[in-house]
Design an enzyme around this catalytic site. Structure first.
Site, short mmCIF file in Angstrom:
data_model
loop_
_atom_site.label_atom_id
_atom_site.label_comp_id
_atom_site.label_asym_id
_atom_site.label_seq_id
_atom_site.Cartn_x
_atom_site.Cartn_y
_atom_site.Cartn_z
N ASP A 50 0.90 -1.31 -0.17
CA ASP A 50 -0.21 -0.05 -0.10
C ASP A 50 0.78 1.33 0.14
OD1 ASP A 50 -2.03 -1.63 0.11
OD2 ASP A 50 -2.70 -1.10 2.27
N ASP A 54 0.72 4.41 -2.48
CA ASP A 54 0.20 5.83 -2.30
C ASP A 54 1.40 6.78 -2.51
OD1 ASP A 54 -1.83 4.79 -0.71
OD2 ASP A 54 -0.84 4.60 1.13
N LYS A 133 -25.22 -15.68 -6.27
CA LYS A 133 -26.24 -14.43 -6.09
C LYS A 133 -25.69 -13.55 -5.00
CE LYS A 133 -30.81 -12.99 -6.03
NZ LYS A 133 -30.91 -12.03 -5.17
N ARG A 154 -30.58 0.35 -9.29
CA ARG A 154 -31.77 -0.32 -9.90
C ARG A 154 -33.13 0.50 -9.79
NH1 ARG A 154 -35.71 -3.67 -8.46
NH2 ARG A 154 -36.02 -5.25 -10.10
N CYS A 451 -25.76 -23.44 43.22
CA CYS A 451 -26.81 -22.94 42.08
C CYS A 451 -27.19 -24.03 41.14
CB CYS A 451 -25.96 -21.94 41.17
SG CYS A 451 -26.88 -21.25 39.81
S1 IVH Z 1 -29.05 -11.18 -13.08
C1 IVH Z 1 -32.44 -10.59 -15.57
N1 IVH Z 1 -27.25 -12.40 -11.54
O1 IVH Z 1 -30.61 -10.22 -7.72
C2 IVH Z 1 -31.78 -10.98 -14.62
N2 IVH Z 1 -28.77 -10.66 -10.55
O2 IVH Z 1 -33.66 -10.63 -7.93
C3 IVH Z 1 -30.98 -10.05 -13.79
N3 IVH Z 1 -28.33 -10.43 -8.14
O3 IVH Z 1 -31.64 -7.32 -8.64
C4 IVH Z 1 -30.42 -10.18 -12.59
N4 IVH Z 1 -26.39 -11.73 -7.85
O4 IVH Z 1 -29.45 -7.27 -7.52
C5 IVH Z 1 -28.19 -11.39 -11.43
N5 IVH Z 1 -25.27 -13.52 -10.55
C6 IVH Z 1 -26.55 -12.39 -10.50
C7 IVH Z 1 -27.00 -11.89 -9.21
C8 IVH Z 1 -28.22 -10.93 -9.26
C9 IVH Z 1 -27.40 -10.92 -7.30
C10 IVH Z 1 -29.31 -9.67 -7.48
C11 IVH Z 1 -29.49 -8.40 -8.42
C12 IVH Z 1 -30.90 -8.53 -8.85
C13 IVH Z 1 -31.61 -9.28 -7.88
C14 IVH Z 1 -32.73 -10.26 -8.77
#
Ligand code: IVH
Length: 705
Positions: A50, A54, A133, A154, A451
């Site tokens: 780092d 910097d 996800k 979004r 106790c």
């Molecule tokens: S695809 C058309 N891929 O889940 C499909 N979404 O319920 C659009 N999310 O608003 C989303 N990981 O914030 C996609 N690998 C992933 C994701 C993902 C998290 C979230 C995203 C979206 C929500 C959809």
């Protein structure tokens, strides 16, 4: 990196440019800084300390101050945030940002796969792209001719908020795509999130500054991204993973989702490594299970996985139903967090007398079970989190961990909340509750003699699977036996007769006989189980095993002094003191003698010969993936050799063992000049702990040479 103008300027080297070279110098600094940022935030593979970063950064800032025309929109200096906005501007998404349908069970996945095959009119296995996800916030990044020009949340899917100034501070997001042929327009869709370690650091800072802590990384990411003052966002470490696309102009669309992600990665966009291309429902479910296993070890929170039909033409043919695609689905893990109301805060008395505040909750389904109690850990935690009776709270149950109250929801706090007050006396035995000044835990001072709660806890521990493993002794049986004053100590268990047992509630003759059989069987045990079963504070299963191995027989253990105990691997002064204090209580010695007299026995041996501990006093830090052993294996071998394994690098670290994709710990080690080992290096060190004879021979041979 080769540099024609400053051939002596290797990565990290800082040299004042000659006057006529400042333009090239600035370009070089920009490229180098971007390269290091990319390595750190996108590839998770830091290239320089780092401090070096910097230094180069400051040099660029100075150059740009002297020559303002050098400032370009993709300069790393342009990530510091700007003036606070009065409000966020609204942005209409050129293509809507959709959401995903959720699935929870395997049947849902099997029917998803069937619907996809029906939709594509095929019986063949479908190829899917599988990914994580992420538990963050969806974002759309607009690149024009390779430059980041806009970032929008979004929102409702059609209209979001313009958070460009904030996103520019996120070092994982390239300000310019790394390609000579950028598309005219590209909307990159993905997730902004905060890594768990960055979240922990942020909360620590918030705590120190007396500011409110965030409940989880997701809230912290949302709170940081939706800052009108982007200078605040700049101080928070946000990350980004790309997973989708909106508008694309001036370039051909890749043929598949996996190819799209590869293209992104090649242009320097962060794409998560945990992805795969699989076939059919079975492939999907295998991916789900493999990620479920890895989940805890990931650097960030996920709430499931996502499956997408890989071929983009197939995606198009499948299309959408209302706002969700037919070609993709989110396979979610059971929610680990839920909201509920704290109806009361009580306390629980543990086997060592520790008083734990417990929130009594309105029943809530979380982590796959219905939860009505959640731990608040200790008094300080209750105050720090400011959780009060009547609050709506977030409850978390992750894996098999005891449910805990994470935070209260300020917007939902009613006027009539009541504070928790630590009782002055034990609710079970009435003895005073005491809390030594330097300790976080308050305890009932009654001890197990006075106790019943401690007695019950101690007995339950004694009969538990890892201790004497006496089957048939559940909480209810112990409760009755203690409440009816039939037993006081573990030794009394072995005095139980058939009649006494058979008279208890819900205890038929048959089960009473089984209990007696189990008691008899438990008499033949091991010294380690016996020591563990005593329930000495700070002596867990591993320590008990080590003690048994070290002393070999009970009498040697009973005679051990604090100094002798400290010689045992992994035992420090606190544990040694706790053992000595336990063994100097005549009541405990009496209990041990009674248990021996009851016939509890184990194979005894001579104290173990002092095993050489070549790593004694040495601290190791493991980072990255080793080629042939897991980190746990490496840690076990280091500990067996007497070394300690620590989580972070400091001046006191003796060695850092670094594997593939070692992270910031490696950089820190380089900074501090800590010795760095790879796997062969570690094995080499371990191998030197040959038995003493061989070592002597080796020395002799060396001497002869
Ligand atoms: S695809 C058309 N891929 O889940 C499909 N979404 O319920 C659009 N999310 O608003 C989303 N990981 O914030 C996609 N690998 C992933 C994701 C993902 C998290 C979230 C995203 C979206 C929500 C959809």
């Amino acid at each position: 990196m080769q540099n024609d103008f400053f051939p002596d300027s290797q990565a990290g080297g800082v040299h004042k440019p000659e006057v006529n070279h400042w333009q090239e110098r600035a370009a070089w600094l920009k490229a180098e800084l971007n390269r290091h940022s990319h390595a750190y935030y996108v590839l998770d593979n830091p290239t320089i300390p780092d401090a070096e970063y910097d230094k180069m950064f400051r040099e660029l800032v100075e150059l740009e101050q002297d020559h303002p025309d050098l400032v370009t929109s993709d300069s790393p200096t342009q990530r510091v945030g700007g003036k606070p906005l009065p409000q966020f501007e609204q942005v209409r998404h050129a293509l809507p940002m959709l959401s995903l349908n959720n699935a929870f069970g395997e049947e849902d996945i099997v029917s998803f796969d069937r619907r996809v095959r029906e939709g594509l009119n095929t019986t063949e296995d479908i190829t899917y792209s599988t990914e994580l996800k992420f538990d963050g916030l969806a974002i759309s990044l607009r690149y024009e001719n390779g430059y980041l020009v806009q970032a929008a949340t979004r929102g409702d899917g059609t209209t979001g908020e313009n958070v460009t100034a904030n996103i520019r501070t996120v070092r994982a997001v390239p300000l310019r795509l790394n390609t000579d042929t950028p598309p005219a327009v590209l909307d990159v869709r993905g997730e902004v999130l905060m890594f768990k370690a960055d979240f922990a650091r942020l909360n620590e800072r918030q705590r120190e500054a007396g500011q409110k802590e965030f409940a989880n990384p997701r809230n912290a990411a949302a709170g940081s991204l939706r800052q009108l003052d982007s200078r605040i966002t700049a101080q928070r470490t946000l990350r980004f993973f790309a997973y989708g696309i909106g508008v694309l102009e001036g370039a051909g669309m890749p043929g598949s989702h996996s190819a799209l992600l590869d293209w992104y990665a090649a242009m320097g966009l962060p794409v998560c490594r945990e992805r795969a291309v699989v076939k059919g429902a079975k492939g999907l479910l295998d991916f789900f299970h493999s990620i479920a296993e890895k989940r805890r070890g990931l650097a960030y929170d996920i709430d499931g996985v996502v499956y997408k039909v890989d071929r983009l033409d197939h995606q198009q043919r499948l299309g959408f139903v209302s706002r969700a695609p037919r070609f993709a689905i989110a396979h979610k893990f059971p929610a680990e967090e839920a909201m509920t109301v704290v109806q009361d805060i009580g306390v629980q008395v543990g086997r060592t007398g520790a008083i734990t505040p417990v929130a009594r909750l309105a029943p809530v389904f979380v982590g796959g079970v219905t939860v009505t109690n959640a731990t608040l850990h200790n008094e300080d935690e209750v105050n720090r989190k400011d959780i009060q009776i009547g609050d709506t709270v977030i409850v978390r149950r992750a894996g098999d961990v005891i449910p805990e109250v994470v935070a209260y929801v300020p917007e939902l706090r009613p006027d009539n909340v009541r504070r928790f007050v630590m009782p002055a006396t034990c609710p079970v035995c009435g003895s005073p509750i005491v809390r030594p000044e330097e300790e976080a835990v308050a305890r009932c001072s009654g001890g197990w003699i006075k106790c019943p709660a401690q007695r019950k806890g101690g007995l339950l521990h004694f009969v538990s699977r890892r201790a004497l493993d006496i089957e048939g002794f559940g909480e209810q049986l112990i409760e009755q036996l203690v409440d009816k004053n039939i037993i006081t100590t573990a030794a009394d268990l072995y005095k139980l007769g058939l009649t006494a047992l058979a008279e208890l509630d819900r205890m038929a003759d048959k089960s009473a006989q089984n209990v007696l059989k189990a008691l008899e069987k438990s008499k033949s045990t091991t010294l380690a189980r016996f020591i563990y079963g005593l329930g000495i504070r700070h002596v867990g299963e591993a320590t008990a095993k080590e003690l048994a191995r070290h002393f070999g027989n009970l009498d040697a253990f009973l005679r051990a002094s604090e100094e002798q105990l400290i010689e045992v691997a992994d035992i420090g002064p606190v544990v040694a003191r706790s053992i000595v204090s336990f063994l100097s209580d005549p009541l405990n010695i009496e209990l041990i003698e009674q248990l021996r007299a009851a016939g509890i026995h184990w194979p005894e041996s001579e104290p173990a010969a002092a095993v050489p501990k070549p790593f004694a006093g040495k601290t190791f830090v493991l980072t990255g993936t080793l080629p042939n052993m897991t980190r746990d294996e490496a840690a076990a071998r280091i500990e067996a050799a007497g070394g300690k394994v620590a989580g972070s690098v400091s001046k006191k670290t003796s060695y850092v063992v670094a594997g593939e994709e070692a992270g910031s710990k490696l950089v820190k080690a380089q900074e501090l000049g800590v010795m760095i080992l790879d796997e062969p290096g570690l094995l080499g060190l371990l191998d030197r702990q040959l038995p003493e004879v061989e070592l002597q021979q080796e020395e002799q041979q060396q001497g002869e040479r």
